[in-house]
Design an enzyme around this catalytic site. Structure first.
Site, PDB file in Angstrom:
ATOM      1  N   GLU A 138      10.663  17.477  13.248  1.00 12.70           N
ATOM      2  CA  GLU A 138      11.156  17.087  11.917  1.00 12.70           C
ATOM      3  C   GLU A 138      10.473  17.978  10.874  1.00 12.70           C
ATOM      4  O   GLU A 138       9.297  17.822  10.586  1.00 12.70           O
ATOM      5  CB  GLU A 138      10.816  15.617  11.633  1.00 12.70           C
ATOM      6  CG  GLU A 138      11.313  15.178  10.269  1.00 12.70           C
ATOM      7  CD  GLU A 138      10.863  13.781   9.856  1.00 12.70           C
ATOM      8  OE1 GLU A 138       9.705  13.413  10.089  1.00 12.70           O
ATOM      9  OE2 GLU A 138      11.697  13.062   9.276  1.00 12.70           O
ATOM     10  N   GLY A 163       7.304   5.476   7.331  1.00 11.95           N
ATOM     11  CA  GLY A 163       6.462   6.668   7.372  1.00 11.95           C
ATOM     12  C   GLY A 163       6.798   7.491   8.590  1.00 11.95           C
ATOM     13  O   GLY A 163       7.888   7.365   9.166  1.00 11.95           O
ATOM     14  N   SER A 164       5.859   8.309   9.002  1.00  9.95           N
ATOM     15  CA  SER A 164       6.128   9.219  10.117  1.00  9.95           C
ATOM     16  C   SER A 164       6.058   8.481  11.457  1.00  9.95           C
ATOM     17  O   SER A 164       5.417   7.431  11.578  1.00  9.95           O
ATOM     18  CB  SER A 164       5.112  10.352  10.098  1.00  9.95           C
ATOM     19  OG  SER A 164       3.822   9.815  10.302  1.00  9.95           O
ATOM     20  N   THR A 165       6.676   9.058  12.455  1.00  8.76           N
ATOM     21  CA  THR A 165       6.648   8.460  13.791  1.00  8.76           C
ATOM     22  C   THR A 165       5.217   8.455  14.336  1.00  8.76           C
ATOM     23  O   THR A 165       4.796   7.481  14.984  1.00  8.76           O
ATOM     24  CB  THR A 165       7.609   9.228  14.727  1.00  8.76           C
ATOM     25  OG1 THR A 165       8.946   9.028  14.239  1.00  8.76           O
ATOM     26  CG2 THR A 165       7.521   8.718  16.155  1.00  8.76           C
ATOM     27  N   LYS A 169       0.848  -1.198   0.000  1.00 10.55           N
ATOM     28  CA  LYS A 169       0.000   0.000   0.000  1.00 10.55           C
ATOM     29  C   LYS A 169       0.883   1.248   0.000  1.00 10.55           C
ATOM     30  O   LYS A 169       1.482   1.603   1.016  1.00 10.55           O
ATOM     31  CB  LYS A 169      -0.917   0.035   1.242  1.00 10.55           C
ATOM     32  CG  LYS A 169      -2.064   1.009   1.059  1.00 10.55           C
ATOM     33  CD  LYS A 169      -2.598   1.600   2.325  1.00 10.55           C
ATOM     34  CE  LYS A 169      -1.758   2.687   2.873  1.00 10.55           C
ATOM     35  NZ  LYS A 169      -1.585   3.879   2.006  1.00 10.55           N
ATOM     36  N   GLU A 208      10.260   2.008  10.063  1.00 12.84           N
ATOM     37  CA  GLU A 208      11.292   2.993   9.684  1.00 12.84           C
ATOM     38  C   GLU A 208      10.608   4.345   9.703  1.00 12.84           C
ATOM     39  O   GLU A 208       9.779   4.638   8.844  1.00 12.84           O
ATOM     40  CB  GLU A 208      11.851   2.671   8.280  1.00 12.84           C
ATOM     41  CG  GLU A 208      12.616   1.362   8.199  1.00 12.84           C
ATOM     42  CD  GLU A 208      13.922   1.375   8.994  1.00 12.84           C
ATOM     43  OE1 GLU A 208      14.319   2.431   9.517  1.00 12.84           O
ATOM     44  OE2 GLU A 208      14.541   0.286   9.105  1.00 12.84           O
ATOM     45  N   CYS A 243      14.131  11.060   5.143  1.00 13.83           N
ATOM     46  CA  CYS A 243      14.186  10.754   6.580  1.00 13.83           C
ATOM     47  C   CYS A 243      15.575  11.049   7.135  1.00 13.83           C
ATOM     48  O   CYS A 243      15.717  11.539   8.249  1.00 13.83           O
ATOM     49  CB  CYS A 243      13.805   9.297   6.801  1.00 13.83           C
ATOM     50  SG  CYS A 243      14.785   8.144   5.819  1.00 13.83           S
ATOM     51  N   GLY A 286       3.553   5.619  12.763  1.00 16.49           N
ATOM     52  CA  GLY A 286       4.229   4.412  13.246  1.00 16.49           C
ATOM     53  C   GLY A 286       3.691   3.965  14.608  1.00 16.49           C
ATOM     54  O   GLY A 286       3.556   2.767  14.877  1.00 16.49           O
TER      55      GLY A 286
HETATM   56  P1  NAD Z   1       2.834   8.911   6.874  1.00 16.35           P
HETATM   57  O1  NAD Z   1       3.135   8.275   8.181  1.00 16.35           O
HETATM   58  O2  NAD Z   1       1.822  10.001   6.833  1.00 16.35           O
HETATM   59  O3  NAD Z   1       2.353   7.844   5.812  1.00 16.35           O
HETATM   60  C1  NAD Z   1       3.097   6.701   5.503  1.00 16.35           C
HETATM   61  C2  NAD Z   1       2.200   5.613   4.974  1.00 16.35           C
HETATM   62  O4  NAD Z   1       1.325   5.185   6.026  1.00 16.35           O
HETATM   63  C3  NAD Z   1       1.283   6.049   3.824  1.00 16.35           C
HETATM   64  O5  NAD Z   1       1.177   4.988   2.896  1.00 16.35           O
HETATM   65  C4  NAD Z   1      -0.050   6.280   4.521  1.00 16.35           C
HETATM   66  O6  NAD Z   1      -1.171   6.175   3.662  1.00 16.35           O
HETATM   67  C5  NAD Z   1      -0.018   5.169   5.554  1.00 16.35           C
HETATM   68  N1  NAD Z   1      -0.917   5.355   6.701  1.00 16.35           N
HETATM   69  C6  NAD Z   1      -1.575   6.474   7.091  1.00 16.35           C
HETATM   70  N2  NAD Z   1      -2.282   6.223   8.215  1.00 16.35           N
HETATM   71  C7  NAD Z   1      -2.059   4.923   8.536  1.00 16.35           C
HETATM   72  C8  NAD Z   1      -2.483   4.079   9.602  1.00 16.35           C
HETATM   73  N3  NAD Z   1      -3.287   4.522  10.577  1.00 16.35           N
HETATM   74  N4  NAD Z   1      -2.019   2.809   9.622  1.00 16.35           N
HETATM   75  C9  NAD Z   1      -1.190   2.344   8.670  1.00 16.35           C
HETATM   76  N5  NAD Z   1      -0.750   3.105   7.640  1.00 16.35           N
HETATM   77  C10 NAD Z   1      -1.184   4.374   7.573  1.00 16.35           C
HETATM   78  O7  NAD Z   1       4.253   9.394   6.316  1.00 16.35           O
HETATM   79  P2  NAD Z   1       4.543  10.284   5.048  1.00 16.35           P
HETATM   80  O8  NAD Z   1       4.116  11.694   5.379  1.00 16.35           O
HETATM   81  O9  NAD Z   1       4.012   9.616   3.847  1.00 16.35           O
HETATM   82  O10 NAD Z   1       6.160  10.205   4.969  1.00 16.35           O
HETATM   83  C11 NAD Z   1       7.012  11.086   5.605  1.00 16.35           C
HETATM   84  C12 NAD Z   1       7.570  10.468   6.875  1.00 16.35           C
HETATM   85  O11 NAD Z   1       8.206   9.233   6.589  1.00 16.35           O
HETATM   86  C13 NAD Z   1       8.652  11.333   7.518  1.00 16.35           C
HETATM   87  O12 NAD Z   1       8.451  11.359   8.904  1.00 16.35           O
HETATM   88  C14 NAD Z   1       9.938  10.592   7.184  1.00 16.35           C
HETATM   89  O13 NAD Z   1      11.006  10.850   8.055  1.00 16.35           O
HETATM   90  C15 NAD Z   1       9.482   9.185   7.224  1.00 16.35           C
HETATM   91  N6  NAD Z   1      10.412   8.337   6.480  1.00 16.35           N
HETATM   92  C16 NAD Z   1      11.200   7.457   7.164  1.00 16.35           C
HETATM   93  C17 NAD Z   1      12.129   6.667   6.483  1.00 16.35           C
HETATM   94  C18 NAD Z   1      13.012   5.706   7.193  1.00 16.35           C
HETATM   95  O14 NAD Z   1      13.566   4.816   6.530  1.00 16.35           O
HETATM   96  N7  NAD Z   1      13.206   5.816   8.484  1.00 16.35           N
HETATM   97  C19 NAD Z   1      12.229   6.778   5.099  1.00 16.35           C
HETATM   98  C20 NAD Z   1      11.412   7.683   4.437  1.00 16.35           C
HETATM   99  C21 NAD Z   1      10.494   8.451   5.135  1.00 16.35           C
END
Ligand code: NAD
Length: 476
Positions: free
Chosen positions: A380, A228-230, A177, A250, A284, A233
């Site tokens: 961040e 994704g975001s903390t 997804k 991550e 990230c 997460g």
């Molecule tokens: P996000 O957390 O908003 O979304 C990430 C994914 O999670 C998307 O596919 C989203 O649709 C999905 N999602 C949303 N709500 C959810 C839920 N309740 N349960 C499960 N999945 C859900 O993150 P973003 O804004 O897309 O990405 C940016 C963030 O990702 C930044 O904080 C960045 O630091 C982090 N990031 C981390 C790494 C790493 O390897 N550590 C790499 C890239 C990005």
């Protein structure tokens, strides 16, 4: 503008469920962040289609797990070949949906192909842990079942390749997804997967940010590989409790760069600038705050400001563009909030305001004389706005660098690598680079400390995260 590049076909995207490319229950629009125009209509899966995707993956699991690893390896290598042969078309689409310059999109595609080729030859051998006259104890690595692979919008293709290939190689089936603002390249990848893999082994669904929770709490999902975001997460972590799912997280970072008093500001400034502004700061592991020694603080600020003023910001499809737009409107608004914080709490010496044109453009912005408790320093920012902080005592700088809930990456800059190494050993993060940045060999592990993550991606450890270690203990 190159008309040929503009004419890239961006229609007819389909979900991949049980080997079939099918329309979603509805559609939603994907926006080109450089123009704010509609790029494509994307299928939107509903809850029923999510359940179908998980059911297909569950049904396909026994046969796929029983498929010899050599066969799984061969299919992965074919995936790499097909992706490589279409990589220019993928790069164009990636630039249009994500915003990054075409050269960066092409780099991402090469990275994705390279990543698959790194995974493919890896192995999961059954190891003898102890052998005596009376017993033999071995550890076997068995696949988990259905893996949910959830990705963000900043590096959508490459980050998927930290999940999909190792999950498949280990014998799992997958439901992917992607993020709703960058789903298109992943759906195109689905077309290749539909040709290569048995039905149900790879499934791809796209949503409008409304199916993540249903997927991660699904009782038939055995493991979640999430980037994704903390904040998200934490929700994912909570959702795993009811069925004790395996989990890799991550998450976000607020990576410090510490510039020691013996560094040459002219030499390190371009490296720090690129480390902070890569993908317009939407990485990230981007450098997100700089601690510079008093003795070189002014000079470093000036160098960074010069680089920021010279940077070419524009549509990623235009030749010469160095930095593209913010990826989506929400992130654009968020980063504008950090600009306000920077204006109120610090001194902006380059950039500082969105470009006066269509698209989500914020030029690289350098902020000096800003306190440690400013939002731009604590949070961040995930955008091209870099705070530069002053220190006079190195212990104090290390303490301030470590004073964060995040712990993803960090860098140390010095003309004396041994001295910098000693500083690196005192930083609490998953990765620390000395005099370089973002060097991530495909075959070595990567992960976050503190609230930046849980578990490991990449390398042998990253592969083993997609397995259950099973001990077999037999009497001779
Ligand atoms: P996000 O957390 O908003 O979304 C990430 C994914 O999670 C998307 O596919 C989203 O649709 C999905 N999602 C949303 N709500 C959810 C839920 N309740 N349960 C499960 N999945 C859900 O993150 P973003 O804004 O897309 O990405 C940016 C963030 O990702 C930044 O904080 C960045 O630091 C982090 N990031 C981390 C790494 C790493 O390897 N550590 C790499 C890239 C990005």
């Amino acid at each position: 503008m190159n008309a040929e590049l503009r004419s890239e076909s961006v229609s007819d995207f389909r979900l991949l469920i049980n080997g079939r490319l099918i329309p979603g229950a509805a559609t939603f629009n994907v926006i080109n962040p450089a123009t704010e125009d509609i790029l494509a209509a994307c299928p939107r899966a509903d809850r029923k289609q999510l359940d179908q995707a998980v059911a297909a993956a569950k049904a396909a699991f026994p046969a796929w797990a029983a498929t010899p690893i050599e066969k799984r390896r061969e299919l992965l290598l074919r995936l790499a070949d097909e992706l490589e042969s279409e990589s220019l078309a993928f790069a164009r689409l990636l630039t249009q949906e994500q915003g990054k310059p075409l050269f960066a999109a092409a780099f991402e595609m090469r990275g994705a192909v390279g990543m698959i080729r790194t995974w493919a030859p890896m192995d999961l051998r059954t190891e003898v842990l102890r052998e005596t006259d009376t017993s033999r104890i071995v550890r076997q690595r068995i696949p988990l079942g259905v893996v949910a692979a959830i990705t963000p919008w900043n590096v959508p293709v490459h980050l998927l390749m930290l999940k999909l290939p190792p999950a498949l190689l280990a014998g799992n089936t997958v439901v992917v997804k992607p993020a709703p603002s960058t789903p298109l390249t992943t759906l195109r990848l689905g077309e290749i997967c539909a040709r290569l893999f048995p039905p149900g082994v790879v499934n791809i669904i796209t949503d409008e940010n409304d199916l993540g929770a249903a997927l991660t709490s699904h009782p038939d999902v055995a493991k979640i590989a999430f980037t994704g975001s903390t904040a998200t997460g934490k929700k994912v972590l909570a959702s795993t409790a009811s069925t004790i799912k395996r989990l890799t997280l991550e998450l976000g970072g607020n990576d410090p760069a510490i510039v020691l008093d013996d560094a040459d500001p002219k030499e390190v400034a371009p490296k720090i600038f690129n480390g902070a502004m890569i993908n317009s700061g939407q990485v990230c592991l981007a450098i997100k705050r700089v601690y510079a020694h008093d003795s070189l603080y002014d000079r470093l600020c000036e160098e960074l400001a010069e680089l920021a003023k010279r940077a070419v910001v524009g549509d990623g499809m235009d030749e010469g563009t160095q930095l593209g737009p913010l990826q989506n409107k929400m992130q654009f608004e968020k980063v504008k909030g950090y600009l306000e914080d920077a204006r109120e709490r610090g001194k902006i010496i380059a950039g500082g305001a969105p470009l006066n044109r269509r698209g989500y453009f914020i030029p690289p912005t350098i902020v000096r004389d800003i306190p440690d408790d400013a939002r731009l320093v604590r949070e961040e920012q995930f955008g091209p706005v870099l705070p530069v902080l002053r220190y006079s005592d190195l212990d104090d700088a290390i303490a301030r660098a470590n004073d964060s809930d995040y712990g993803l990456g960090a860098t140390v800059w010095s003309s004396n690598p041994d001295r910098a190494y000693q500083v690196a050993l005192r930083i609490n993060s998953g990765t620390v680079w000395v005099n370089k940045h973002m060097d991530l060999p495909h075959d070595l592990p990567f992960g976050g400390a503190k609230q930046s993550g849980l578990g490991t991606e990449m390398g042998q450890e990253g592969l083993e995260e997609f397995t259950q270690a099973k001990i077999v203990n037999l009497a001779k």
